[in-house]
Each structure stands twice: as C-alpha cells, then as structure tokens.
Design a protein around this motif. Structure first.
Motif, PDB file in Angstrom:
ATOM      1  N   GLN B  21      -5.928   3.676  13.426  1.00 43.94           N
ATOM      2  CA  GLN B  21      -7.160   4.235  13.125  1.00 43.94           C
ATOM      3  C   GLN B  21      -7.410   4.477  11.441  1.00 43.94           C
ATOM      4  OE1 GLN B  21      -7.666   7.757  15.498  1.00 43.94           O
ATOM      5  NE2 GLN B  21      -7.706   6.601  17.574  1.00 43.94           N
ATOM      6  N   GLY B  22      -8.851   4.532  11.331  1.00 43.17           N
ATOM      7  CA  GLY B  22      -9.157   4.878   9.902  1.00 43.17           C
ATOM      8  C   GLY B  22      -9.281   3.947   8.971  1.00 43.17           C
ATOM      9  N   HIS B  23      -9.135   2.664   9.400  1.00 43.55           N
ATOM     10  CA  HIS B  23      -9.130   1.527   8.329  1.00 43.55           C
ATOM     11  C   HIS B  23     -10.286   0.595   8.742  1.00 43.55           C
ATOM     12  CE1 HIS B  23      -5.053   2.778   7.556  1.00 43.55           C
ATOM     13  NE2 HIS B  23      -4.750   2.429   9.158  1.00 43.55           N
ATOM     14  N   ALA B  67       9.284  -2.047   0.623  1.00 42.57           N
ATOM     15  CA  ALA B  67       8.256  -2.812   1.398  1.00 42.57           C
ATOM     16  C   ALA B  67       6.815  -2.966   0.820  1.00 42.57           C
ATOM     17  CB  ALA B  67       8.299  -2.240   2.648  1.00 42.57           C
ATOM     18  N   LYS B  68       6.375  -1.597   0.582  1.00 39.07           N
ATOM     19  CA  LYS B  68       4.913  -1.787   0.021  1.00 39.07           C
ATOM     20  C   LYS B  68       4.918  -2.477  -1.187  1.00 39.07           C
ATOM     21  CE  LYS B  68       2.582   2.153   0.689  1.00 39.07           C
ATOM     22  NZ  LYS B  68       2.157   3.672   0.531  1.00 39.07           N
ATOM     23  N   SER B  69       5.814  -2.625  -2.128  1.00 37.98           N
ATOM     24  CA  SER B  69       5.796  -3.241  -3.391  1.00 37.98           C
ATOM     25  C   SER B  69       5.928  -4.795  -2.971  1.00 37.98           C
ATOM     26  CB  SER B  69       6.645  -2.898  -4.120  1.00 37.98           C
ATOM     27  OG  SER B  69       8.198  -3.449  -3.764  1.00 37.98           O
ATOM     28  N   GLY B  74      -1.405  -1.655   4.355  1.00 39.09           N
ATOM     29  CA  GLY B  74      -2.191  -0.355   4.060  1.00 39.09           C
ATOM     30  C   GLY B  74      -1.532   0.837   4.312  1.00 39.09           C
ATOM     31  N   ASP B  75      -0.576   0.657   5.196  1.00 36.75           N
ATOM     32  CA  ASP B  75       0.201   2.117   5.718  1.00 36.75           C
ATOM     33  C   ASP B  75       1.377   1.653   6.353  1.00 36.75           C
ATOM     34  OD1 ASP B  75       0.478   4.844   6.015  1.00 36.75           O
ATOM     35  OD2 ASP B  75      -0.892   4.848   7.453  1.00 36.75           O
ATOM     36  N   VAL B  76       2.503   2.506   6.321  1.00 38.73           N
ATOM     37  CA  VAL B  76       3.799   2.332   6.783  1.00 38.73           C
ATOM     38  C   VAL B  76       4.194   3.479   7.617  1.00 38.73           C
ATOM     39  CG1 VAL B  76       6.227   2.304   6.289  1.00 38.73           C
ATOM     40  CG2 VAL B  76       4.536   0.899   5.125  1.00 38.73           C
ATOM     41  N   LEU B  77       4.751   3.423   8.621  1.00 34.26           N
ATOM     42  CA  LEU B  77       5.421   4.643   9.429  1.00 34.26           C
ATOM     43  C   LEU B  77       6.555   4.417   9.822  1.00 34.26           C
ATOM     44  CD1 LEU B  77       4.790   6.906  11.596  1.00 34.26           C
ATOM     45  CD2 LEU B  77       4.564   5.394  13.288  1.00 34.26           C
ATOM     46  N   VAL B  97       1.012  -1.435   8.716  1.00 38.45           N
ATOM     47  CA  VAL B  97      -0.560  -1.923   8.670  1.00 38.45           C
ATOM     48  C   VAL B  97      -0.968  -2.756   7.522  1.00 38.45           C
ATOM     49  CG1 VAL B  97      -3.014  -0.933   8.751  1.00 38.45           C
ATOM     50  CG2 VAL B  97      -1.049   0.600   9.778  1.00 38.45           C
ATOM     51  N   ALA B  98      -1.599  -3.783   7.774  1.00 41.29           N
ATOM     52  CA  ALA B  98      -2.038  -4.593   6.785  1.00 41.29           C
ATOM     53  C   ALA B  98      -3.195  -5.464   7.112  1.00 41.29           C
ATOM     54  CB  ALA B  98      -0.821  -5.486   6.815  1.00 41.29           C
ATOM     55  N   PRO B  99      -3.697  -6.189   5.922  1.00 44.27           N
ATOM     56  CA  PRO B  99      -4.833  -6.822   6.055  1.00 44.27           C
ATOM     57  C   PRO B  99      -4.544  -8.224   7.105  1.00 44.27           C
ATOM     58  CG  PRO B  99      -4.638  -6.342   3.814  1.00 44.27           C
ATOM     59  CD  PRO B  99      -3.385  -6.004   4.646  1.00 44.27           C
ATOM     60  N   HIS B 100      -3.436  -8.756   6.855  1.00 43.47           N
ATOM     61  CA  HIS B 100      -3.162  -9.991   7.800  1.00 43.47           C
ATOM     62  C   HIS B 100      -1.858  -9.600   8.482  1.00 43.47           C
ATOM     63  CE1 HIS B 100      -6.148 -12.032   5.435  1.00 43.47           C
ATOM     64  NE2 HIS B 100      -5.764 -11.399   4.448  1.00 43.47           N
TER      65      HIS B 100
END
Lengths: 81, 147
Positions: B21-23, B67-69, B74-77, B97-100
C-alpha cells in the motif's frame, strides 16, 4: 574484551560469553592463546575452516586486528533464511 | 524499510498489505516466506534458531542497503524469527517493492542469498534421534558469487 560463542562453539566451550584479558594482537593470536588454556577450547577451535569470526559485530577474517576491540565472537557458518 | 528480528509469529497478510500500500509509482511487489520443513530422516519435533542479538539487525540492515543500492526499489521488508519453531511455521519473510518486477524478484533473491549466509542465525533441528546443528551448504556460499 568480551568473547562470545554461538551454536556448537558455545556448546563445546560451555559458556555464551566471557571476559578475556589478553595481549593478543590478532584473532589468530587470541585463538592460539585460548587453545593453550583448556581442552574445551582446543575442541572448539580444532578446525578453523569450520569457524567464522566477528570483531565488534562485523564479520571479518582470522588475521584481523583485535587491538582496541570490545567484542570478539566465534561461530560456525551462518544458517539463516 | 522495515526490519524485524522477533520470536513472535508474523501476520503474512497484514505485512504484505502494508508493504503493497501507499505507492503510486511501484508496479511490483514480491514476497518470499521461509517455512520450517521436516525433511530429516527422523521426525522433526522442532527447530531452534539462535542469533547474535548485537549484530543481527545491523547485518540485515547492511544487506538491505546493499540491495537498495543495486536495484531500483521503493521499499524493502525483512522479518526473521528466532527461538523455537514447529514444522510448518513461518520462519522469515522478505518483501521488495519496485517500479518493475525484474528489480523486485532479483532483489528478493539477493536478500535471501545473503540472509542465508551472512546474517548471524544458526538453526538446530530437534528430532526423535536428538539434536543437530544444521550445517551450512557449499551451494549457499556459492550462491553469493553470482551477485
């Protein structure tokens, strides 16, 4: 410094954590010093290829310096996930 | 980014919903759940997971930041449990969470590979024959070289 043990290393040595007074400069020196102390350390450190080490909570190598370190931890390869 | 190391069970639906949610600009959410399995020769009564309290969160945070670099995320859990777990119980959860979707899938695999071999957890299997520490597999270490 504090020396910590996890998993079967903890079981072989018999304590999870102990304060150690040492002049050892590297992890290898510290291991040699511990091994000469008592049989239970010899049993835990017999095969270093089966062990991993962290200095101040960062994974590192056995030739790493421990001068000024507050915490050294020994454990088998991790099995998370 | 949410990282949790806990003994309690987690609510898979609630965690996945919160992550998704929220993206408005994220097209892909990937989740992976690790479950305690009974593959031992003798019956698995339970698994006991030990960890290094001072190091665990920092190690997982470092893996998540890597991983984010590497991927556009958009987000990691990451949720990882420790303590006593019965066969069938959820041990851990990774979410990206990612654009693709390619970034989301690859980053999730990267997180899993590194959590297995570089996060300070150790598993012990308690079976009808006794207790044994789970040995790390060479293939788990080899899996890191592909990244």
């Amino acid at each position: 410094m504090d020396v910590l043990y996890f998993a079967w290393v903890r079981e072989r040595i018999g304590v999870p954590k102990e304060a150690v007074e040492t002049d050892a400069k590297t992890v290898t020196d510290l291991v040699a010093e511990l091994r000469s102390r008592e049989e239970r350390y010899e049993a835990a450190f017999a095969d270093l290829s089966a062990l991993r080490v962290a200095v101040d909570q960062e994974l590192t190598d056995f030739d790493a310096s421990i001068e000024g370190a507050r915490e050294v931890a020994f454990f088998p390869p991790m099995t998370g996930g | 980014m949410k990282i949790a190391v806990q003994t309690e069970a987690f609510d898979l639906g609630a965690e996945a919903s919160a992550l998704a949610q929220g993206h408005r600009d994220m097209g892909a959410v990937v989740t992976f759940i690790g479950v305690v399995r009974d593959l031992a020769e003798s019956d698995l009564d339970r698994m006991v997971i030990e960890h290094y309290p001072g190091m665990t969160l920092k190690a997982i945070q470092a893996i998540a930041e890597d991983a984010k670099s590497r991927w556009n995320l958009g987000d990691v859990l990451v949720i990882h449990r420790y303590g006593d777990l019965a066969p069938g119980e959820m041990i851990m959860m990774v979410g990206t969470v990612a654009p693709h979707r390619k970034d989301a899938f690859e980053a999730a695999e990267y997180l899993m590979d590194y959590l297995k071999s570089r996060a300070p957890f150790w598993k012990k299997e308690i079976t009808s024959d006794g207790a044994d520490w789970v040995a790390a597999k060479d293939e788990d270490e080899d899996a890191l070289s592909r990244w």
